[in-house]
Scaffold this motif. Structure first.
Motif, PDB file in Angstrom:
ATOM      1  N   THR A  80      30.912  45.543  35.813  1.00 11.08           N
ATOM      2  CA  THR A  80      30.772  44.704  34.579  1.00 11.08           C
ATOM      3  C   THR A  80      32.268  44.066  34.824  1.00 11.08           C
ATOM      4  O   THR A  80      32.445  42.924  34.629  1.00 11.08           O
ATOM      5  CB  THR A  80      30.938  45.503  33.182  1.00 11.08           C
ATOM      6  OG1 THR A  80      29.607  46.263  33.113  1.00 11.08           O
ATOM      7  CG2 THR A  80      31.399  44.783  32.238  1.00 11.08           C
ATOM      8  N   ALA A  81      33.273  44.622  35.182  1.00 14.33           N
ATOM      9  CA  ALA A  81      34.623  43.949  35.345  1.00 14.33           C
ATOM     10  C   ALA A  81      34.485  43.107  36.348  1.00 14.33           C
ATOM     11  O   ALA A  81      34.856  41.790  36.208  1.00 14.33           O
ATOM     12  CB  ALA A  81      35.726  45.071  35.847  1.00 14.33           C
ATOM     13  N   HIS A  85      34.314  39.481  34.297  1.00 13.73           N
ATOM     14  CA  HIS A  85      35.803  39.332  33.892  1.00 13.73           C
ATOM     15  C   HIS A  85      36.672  39.040  35.132  1.00 13.73           C
ATOM     16  O   HIS A  85      37.867  39.406  35.009  1.00 13.73           O
ATOM     17  CB  HIS A  85      36.272  40.412  33.174  1.00 13.73           C
ATOM     18  CG  HIS A  85      35.456  40.737  31.930  1.00 13.73           C
ATOM     19  ND1 HIS A  85      35.080  40.066  31.365  1.00 13.73           N
ATOM     20  CD2 HIS A  85      34.607  42.068  31.686  1.00 13.73           C
ATOM     21  CE1 HIS A  85      34.448  40.589  30.236  1.00 13.73           C
ATOM     22  NE2 HIS A  85      34.084  41.960  30.458  1.00 13.73           N
ATOM     23  N   LEU A  86      36.082  38.168  36.116  1.00 12.50           N
ATOM     24  CA  LEU A  86      36.986  37.904  37.288  1.00 12.50           C
ATOM     25  C   LEU A  86      37.796  36.974  36.989  1.00 12.50           C
ATOM     26  O   LEU A  86      38.788  36.400  38.140  1.00 12.50           O
ATOM     27  CB  LEU A  86      36.169  37.900  38.568  1.00 12.50           C
ATOM     28  CG  LEU A  86      36.103  38.978  39.215  1.00 12.50           C
ATOM     29  CD1 LEU A  86      35.136  38.839  40.855  1.00 12.50           C
ATOM     30  CD2 LEU A  86      37.271  39.885  39.676  1.00 12.50           C
ATOM     31  N   ASP A  87      37.985  35.812  35.737  1.00 12.69           N
ATOM     32  CA  ASP A  87      38.523  34.864  35.810  1.00 12.69           C
ATOM     33  C   ASP A  87      39.849  35.461  35.398  1.00 12.69           C
ATOM     34  O   ASP A  87      40.390  35.337  34.079  1.00 12.69           O
ATOM     35  CB  ASP A  87      38.206  34.057  34.617  1.00 12.69           C
ATOM     36  CG  ASP A  87      38.981  32.864  34.496  1.00 12.69           C
ATOM     37  OD1 ASP A  87      39.872  32.345  35.325  1.00 12.69           O
ATOM     38  OD2 ASP A  87      38.577  32.110  33.432  1.00 12.69           O
ATOM     39  N   ARG A  94      41.513  38.821  31.702  1.00 17.58           N
ATOM     40  CA  ARG A  94      42.262  39.693  32.425  1.00 17.58           C
ATOM     41  C   ARG A  94      42.369  40.977  31.890  1.00 17.58           C
ATOM     42  O   ARG A  94      42.483  42.208  32.223  1.00 17.58           O
ATOM     43  CB  ARG A  94      43.660  38.982  32.725  1.00 17.58           C
ATOM     44  CG  ARG A  94      44.570  39.816  33.698  1.00 17.58           C
ATOM     45  CD  ARG A  94      46.052  39.305  33.994  1.00 17.58           C
ATOM     46  NE  ARG A  94      46.509  38.780  32.966  1.00 17.58           N
ATOM     47  CZ  ARG A  94      46.713  37.408  32.728  1.00 17.58           C
ATOM     48  NH1 ARG A  94      46.256  36.554  33.448  1.00 17.58           N
ATOM     49  NH2 ARG A  94      47.488  37.024  31.730  1.00 17.58           N
ATOM     50  N   THR A  95      42.622  40.777  30.473  1.00 17.04           N
ATOM     51  CA  THR A  95      42.683  42.140  29.690  1.00 17.04           C
ATOM     52  C   THR A  95      41.286  42.835  29.602  1.00 17.04           C
ATOM     53  O   THR A  95      41.368  44.213  29.644  1.00 17.04           O
ATOM     54  CB  THR A  95      43.276  41.489  28.325  1.00 17.04           C
ATOM     55  OG1 THR A  95      44.228  41.084  28.176  1.00 17.04           O
ATOM     56  CG2 THR A  95      43.193  43.001  27.277  1.00 17.04           C
ATOM     57  N   LEU A  96      40.133  42.110  29.551  1.00 19.24           N
ATOM     58  CA  LEU A  96      38.944  42.657  29.605  1.00 19.24           C
ATOM     59  C   LEU A  96      38.496  43.301  30.957  1.00 19.24           C
ATOM     60  O   LEU A  96      38.142  44.497  31.002  1.00 19.24           O
ATOM     61  CB  LEU A  96      37.636  41.822  29.196  1.00 19.24           C
ATOM     62  CG  LEU A  96      37.788  41.294  27.730  1.00 19.24           C
ATOM     63  CD1 LEU A  96      36.729  40.300  27.439  1.00 19.24           C
ATOM     64  CD2 LEU A  96      37.491  42.515  26.954  1.00 19.24           C
ATOM     65  N   PHE A  97      39.261  42.725  32.053  1.00 23.86           N
ATOM     66  CA  PHE A  97      38.942  43.372  33.549  1.00 23.86           C
ATOM     67  C   PHE A  97      39.683  44.564  33.359  1.00 23.86           C
ATOM     68  O   PHE A  97      39.091  45.703  34.134  1.00 23.86           O
ATOM     69  CB  PHE A  97      39.467  42.237  34.414  1.00 23.86           C
ATOM     70  CG  PHE A  97      39.336  42.642  35.679  1.00 23.86           C
ATOM     71  CD1 PHE A  97      38.131  42.594  36.565  1.00 23.86           C
ATOM     72  CD2 PHE A  97      40.517  43.379  36.579  1.00 23.86           C
ATOM     73  CE1 PHE A  97      38.279  42.876  37.859  1.00 23.86           C
ATOM     74  CE2 PHE A  97      40.499  43.519  37.785  1.00 23.86           C
ATOM     75  CZ  PHE A  97      39.246  43.513  38.267  1.00 23.86           C
ATOM     76  N   VAL A  98      40.876  44.607  33.034  1.00 25.80           N
ATOM     77  CA  VAL A  98      41.756  45.926  33.338  1.00 25.80           C
ATOM     78  C   VAL A  98      41.215  46.815  32.195  1.00 25.80           C
ATOM     79  O   VAL A  98      41.278  48.123  32.515  1.00 25.80           O
ATOM     80  CB  VAL A  98      43.358  45.485  32.731  1.00 25.80           C
ATOM     81  CG1 VAL A  98      44.164  46.819  32.816  1.00 25.80           C
ATOM     82  CG2 VAL A  98      43.684  44.481  33.966  1.00 25.80           C
ATOM     83  N   ILE A 103      38.530  52.353  31.547  1.00 23.12           N
ATOM     84  CA  ILE A 103      37.494  52.927  31.153  1.00 23.12           C
ATOM     85  C   ILE A 103      37.028  53.776  32.219  1.00 23.12           C
ATOM     86  O   ILE A 103      36.559  54.799  32.173  1.00 23.12           O
ATOM     87  CB  ILE A 103      36.559  52.239  30.113  1.00 23.12           C
ATOM     88  CG1 ILE A 103      37.104  51.698  28.905  1.00 23.12           C
ATOM     89  CG2 ILE A 103      34.977  52.987  30.024  1.00 23.12           C
ATOM     90  CD1 ILE A 103      36.353  50.753  28.139  1.00 23.12           C
ATOM     91  N   ALA A 104      36.363  52.692  33.463  1.00 23.60           N
ATOM     92  CA  ALA A 104      36.140  53.600  34.539  1.00 23.60           C
ATOM     93  C   ALA A 104      36.993  54.746  35.008  1.00 23.60           C
ATOM     94  O   ALA A 104      36.361  55.582  35.381  1.00 23.60           O
ATOM     95  CB  ALA A 104      35.873  52.290  35.693  1.00 23.60           C
TER      96      ALA A 104
END
Length: 117
Positions: A80-81, A85-87, A94-98, A103-104
């Motif tokens: 999912t990241a 959320h790669l932008d 970036r916050t959603l990516f991290v 969570i992972a």
């Protein structure tokens, strides 16, 4: 507070994230399909995502097959990241990516701990 209670509460909070997400996708799939299409992810995968979120989330909730349930959800969070959320130039993305990676990481700790016990 006993460690078992803390463990169950922690697993429950993580499990609810996935169970509620799966239920939301069933209740109103169109926004999720639109988001998937915007990221060039085939909508045909949505039923599989729902199945994973509900089944692995439920297994995580009750403590069943933890290495597999937590491991599958960890891989899902990483996917999912990367898929959504790669932008990283965008602060929100970036916050959603991290967040997804964090969570992972928590799920990997659960999976590894379940293998040891």
């Amino acid at each position: 507070m006993p460690i078992a209670v803390i463990t169950i509460v922690g697993r429950t909070l993580l499990a609810l994230l996935f169970i509620l997400a799966g239920a939301a996708k069933i209740a109103g799939p169109q926004p999720f399909l639109d988001h998937m299409a915007a990221h060039h992810i085939p909508g045909v995968l949505l039923p599989l995502v729902i199945l994973l979120e509900l089944s692995a989330g439920g297994a995580l909730l009750i403590g069943w097959q933890l290495p597999f349930a937590a491991g599958a959800l960890a891989l899902f969070c990483i996917a999912t990241a990367i898929g959504f959320h790669l932008d990283l130039a965008d602060k929100v993305e970036r916050t959603l990516f991290v967040k997804d990676l964090a969570i992972a990481g928590a799920l990997m700790v659960i999976a590894a701990g379940a293998v040891r016990t």
